[in-house]
Write a protein that holds these residues in place. Structure first.
Motif, PDB file in Angstrom:
ATOM      1  N   PRO A   1       0.803  -1.229   0.000  1.00 55.23           N
ATOM      2  CA  PRO A   1       0.000   0.000   0.000  1.00 55.23           C
ATOM      3  C   PRO A   1       0.836   1.280   0.000  1.00 55.23           C
ATOM      4  O   PRO A   1       0.437   2.283  -0.607  1.00 55.23           O
ATOM      5  CB  PRO A   1      -0.830  -0.132   1.286  1.00 55.23           C
ATOM      6  CG  PRO A   1      -0.957  -1.615   1.492  1.00 55.23           C
ATOM      7  CD  PRO A   1       0.346  -2.205   1.017  1.00 55.23           C
ATOM      8  N   GLU A   2       2.007   1.238   0.669  1.00 52.08           N
ATOM      9  CA  GLU A   2       2.809   2.477   0.750  1.00 52.08           C
ATOM     10  C   GLU A   2       3.456   2.869  -0.589  1.00 52.08           C
ATOM     11  O   GLU A   2       4.011   3.964  -0.707  1.00 52.08           O
ATOM     12  CB  GLU A   2       3.886   2.367   1.842  1.00 52.08           C
ATOM     13  CG  GLU A   2       4.783   1.163   1.744  1.00 52.08           C
ATOM     14  CD  GLU A   2       4.255  -0.050   2.524  1.00 52.08           C
ATOM     15  OE1 GLU A   2       5.079  -0.900   2.886  1.00 52.08           O
ATOM     16  OE2 GLU A   2       3.021  -0.126   2.765  1.00 52.08           O
TER      17      GLU A   2
ATOM     18  N   ASN B   1      -9.542   2.378  -2.474  1.00 54.86           N
ATOM     19  CA  ASN B   1      -9.287   0.939  -2.361  1.00 54.86           C
ATOM     20  C   ASN B   1      -8.679   0.339  -3.619  1.00 54.86           C
ATOM     21  O   ASN B   1      -8.430  -0.876  -3.678  1.00 54.86           O
ATOM     22  CB  ASN B   1     -10.588   0.209  -2.001  1.00 54.86           C
ATOM     23  CG  ASN B   1     -11.085   0.622  -0.627  1.00 54.86           C
ATOM     24  OD1 ASN B   1     -10.307   0.693   0.318  1.00 54.86           O
ATOM     25  ND2 ASN B   1     -12.370   0.936  -0.514  1.00 54.86           N
ATOM     26  N   ALA B   2      -8.417   1.187  -4.632  1.00 57.16           N
ATOM     27  CA  ALA B   2      -7.856   0.679  -5.887  1.00 57.16           C
ATOM     28  C   ALA B   2      -6.473   0.030  -5.704  1.00 57.16           C
ATOM     29  O   ALA B   2      -6.222  -1.045  -6.269  1.00 57.16           O
ATOM     30  CB  ALA B   2      -7.806   1.789  -6.934  1.00 57.16           C
ATOM     31  N   PRO B   3      -5.558   0.630  -4.914  1.00 59.71           N
ATOM     32  CA  PRO B   3      -4.263  -0.044  -4.752  1.00 59.71           C
ATOM     33  C   PRO B   3      -4.388  -1.443  -4.154  1.00 59.71           C
ATOM     34  O   PRO B   3      -3.746  -2.392  -4.634  1.00 59.71           O
ATOM     35  CB  PRO B   3      -3.496   0.906  -3.808  1.00 59.71           C
ATOM     36  CG  PRO B   3      -4.081   2.253  -4.094  1.00 59.71           C
ATOM     37  CD  PRO B   3      -5.544   1.985  -4.310  1.00 59.71           C
ATOM     38  N   GLN B   4      -5.245  -1.600  -3.150  1.00 62.71           N
ATOM     39  CA  GLN B   4      -5.420  -2.924  -2.551  1.00 62.71           C
ATOM     40  C   GLN B   4      -6.058  -3.893  -3.545  1.00 62.71           C
ATOM     41  O   GLN B   4      -5.699  -5.075  -3.577  1.00 62.71           O
ATOM     42  CB  GLN B   4      -6.250  -2.833  -1.272  1.00 62.71           C
ATOM     43  CG  GLN B   4      -6.229  -4.117  -0.433  1.00 62.71           C
ATOM     44  CD  GLN B   4      -4.819  -4.514   0.024  1.00 62.71           C
ATOM     45  OE1 GLN B   4      -4.077  -3.686   0.563  1.00 62.71           O
ATOM     46  NE2 GLN B   4      -4.435  -5.756  -0.222  1.00 62.71           N
TER      47      GLN B   4
ATOM     48  N   LEU C   1      -5.377  -8.569  -6.852  1.00 61.47           N
ATOM     49  CA  LEU C   1      -5.420  -9.161  -8.193  1.00 61.47           C
ATOM     50  C   LEU C   1      -4.174 -10.009  -8.438  1.00 61.47           C
ATOM     51  O   LEU C   1      -4.251 -11.142  -8.932  1.00 61.47           O
ATOM     52  CB  LEU C   1      -5.502  -8.039  -9.230  1.00 61.47           C
ATOM     53  CG  LEU C   1      -5.289  -8.421 -10.697  1.00 61.47           C
ATOM     54  CD1 LEU C   1      -6.557  -9.008 -11.284  1.00 61.47           C
ATOM     55  CD2 LEU C   1      -4.849  -7.212 -11.514  1.00 61.47           C
ATOM     56  N   LEU C   2      -3.018  -9.460  -8.096  1.00 61.49           N
ATOM     57  CA  LEU C   2      -1.763 -10.195  -8.313  1.00 61.49           C
ATOM     58  C   LEU C   2      -1.675 -11.423  -7.417  1.00 61.49           C
ATOM     59  O   LEU C   2      -0.957 -12.375  -7.727  1.00 61.49           O
ATOM     60  CB  LEU C   2      -0.552  -9.274  -8.087  1.00 61.49           C
ATOM     61  CG  LEU C   2      -0.389  -8.131  -9.095  1.00 61.49           C
ATOM     62  CD1 LEU C   2       0.778  -7.249  -8.707  1.00 61.49           C
ATOM     63  CD2 LEU C   2      -0.198  -8.661 -10.516  1.00 61.49           C
TER      64      LEU C   2
END
Length: 337
Positions: free
Chosen positions: A23-24, A316-319, A324-325
């Motif tokens: 996240p960072e 919440n897009a980054p999470q 997804l990965l």
């Protein structure tokens, strides 16, 4: 009223990930929107796509698409509603697909958008089954791997957005057997519901053993590769003479900091006279109209169905991307804005 939108929220790349993104590595930021110039649209994004290829763009390396810049907004597929227009071809209320995702509002050149026809499917489908995802599956299978009726097809990452389409298109076009691999019992069950003839969980044992059991004596004619690594090695061992591989992705190694251990058996491609072709969807746009017509029909008559995993909120897009990965999605992973 809409003209009053002068700023928006966006996700920026705060630092470059090493291995698995965290996240960072991302930052939620406010950004000023530029004034609309002639030929431009202001779009309020409804959905944005997170896709595995974006991981490569987070590295500062020369690749087929430019790396994301630090301290700038990420980008990617999005669909949204035009709320202001300085283009004669577009009016307020039109829905368009464009490439300025990872933000709530975008100023885009009208020429760089694709109109979304009303009534055919929900707008989110134009990022997935009726969009880049579907075209990747269609062109990869039919044009790159040169699928023909009767072929046995193996798809890795089969419960993902592209893989689930590939298997269903193969069945619709007369494949004698479609085999899929995925990473959980739930995904394997879903593949069988979607019409795959066989499916296995790659965490249950060696891919080669499970693939050869599913394929039987006949082997496979086509491998659609979303994963690379051990899956590609197993497919090379199982392909018949004259077999074809469409190399679409290698998600098994996107977060790796070490070189992949497999495939170790590339030499079998010589005796088996195999064809391995890498491709990008950008090189397949000449098939877009043919694909759109075919897919609209398949969706309308129920031949093909699609799954979406939807996460709410730009923050919440980054999470969603990290998940997804890690394989948390079934079908297309989208963020609703």
């Amino acid at each position: 009223m809409s003209a009053a939108v002068t700023e928006t929220r966006e996700i920026q790349l705060a630092s470059r990930p090493v291995g698995r993104p965290a996240p960072e590595n991302f930052r939620l930021a406010q950004a000023e929107l530029p004034e609309l110039a002639d030929g431009q649209l202001l779009v309020k994004n409804q959905f944005m796509s997170v896709d595995p290829y974006m991981r490569g763009r987070m590295n500062d390396v020369k690749s087929y698409s430019a790396p994301f810049r630090l301290d700038a907004a990420l980008d990617g597929g999005a669909v949204g509603e035009v709320i202001a227009s300085r283009s004669d071809a577009h009016k307020v209320g039109d829905v368009v697909v464009h490439q300025l995702g990872w933000r709530e509002h975008a100023v885009v050149d009208a020429a760089a958008t694709t109109p979304v026809p009303g009534g055919l499917a929900p707008t989110s489908a134009f990022l997935g089954a009726l969009g880049m995802t579907g075209l990747t599956a269609y062109a990869g299978l039919l044009k790159v791997a040169e699928f023909k009726e009767g072929d046995v097809v193996f798809v890795s990452g089969a419960a993902g957005a592209v893989g689930s389409m590939v298997g269903q298109i193969a069945k619709a076009m007369g494949s004698s057997k479609v085999i899929g691999s995925a990473g959980s019992p739930e995904k394997v069950a879903r593949l069988l519901e979607l019409g795959f003839d066989a499916a296995f969980n790659y965490n249950d044992g060696p891919v080669l053993e499970q693939l050869q059991e599913a394929a039987g004596e006949r082997g496979i004619d086509v491998y659609f590769d979303n994963v690379g690594g051990e899956h590609l090695e197993a497919a090379l061992a199982t392909l018949t003479v004259g077999g074809r591989v469409a190399m679409c992705g290698a998600i098994a190694q996107y977060n790796s900091t070490e070189p992949p251990a497999a495939p170790r058996n590339m030499a079998v491609a010589i005796g088996k006279q195999l064809t391995l072709r890498g491709f990008l969807v950008g090189g397949q746009r000449q098939h877009a109209a043919e694909f759109a017509q075919k897919m609209a029909g398949w969706l309308a008559d129920g031949t093909i169905s699609y799954d979406e995993t939807i996460v709410d909120g730009l923050e919440n897009a980054p999470q969603a991307f990290i998940d997804l990965l890690d394989g948390a999605n079934t079908g297309k992973m989208l963020v609703r804005l």
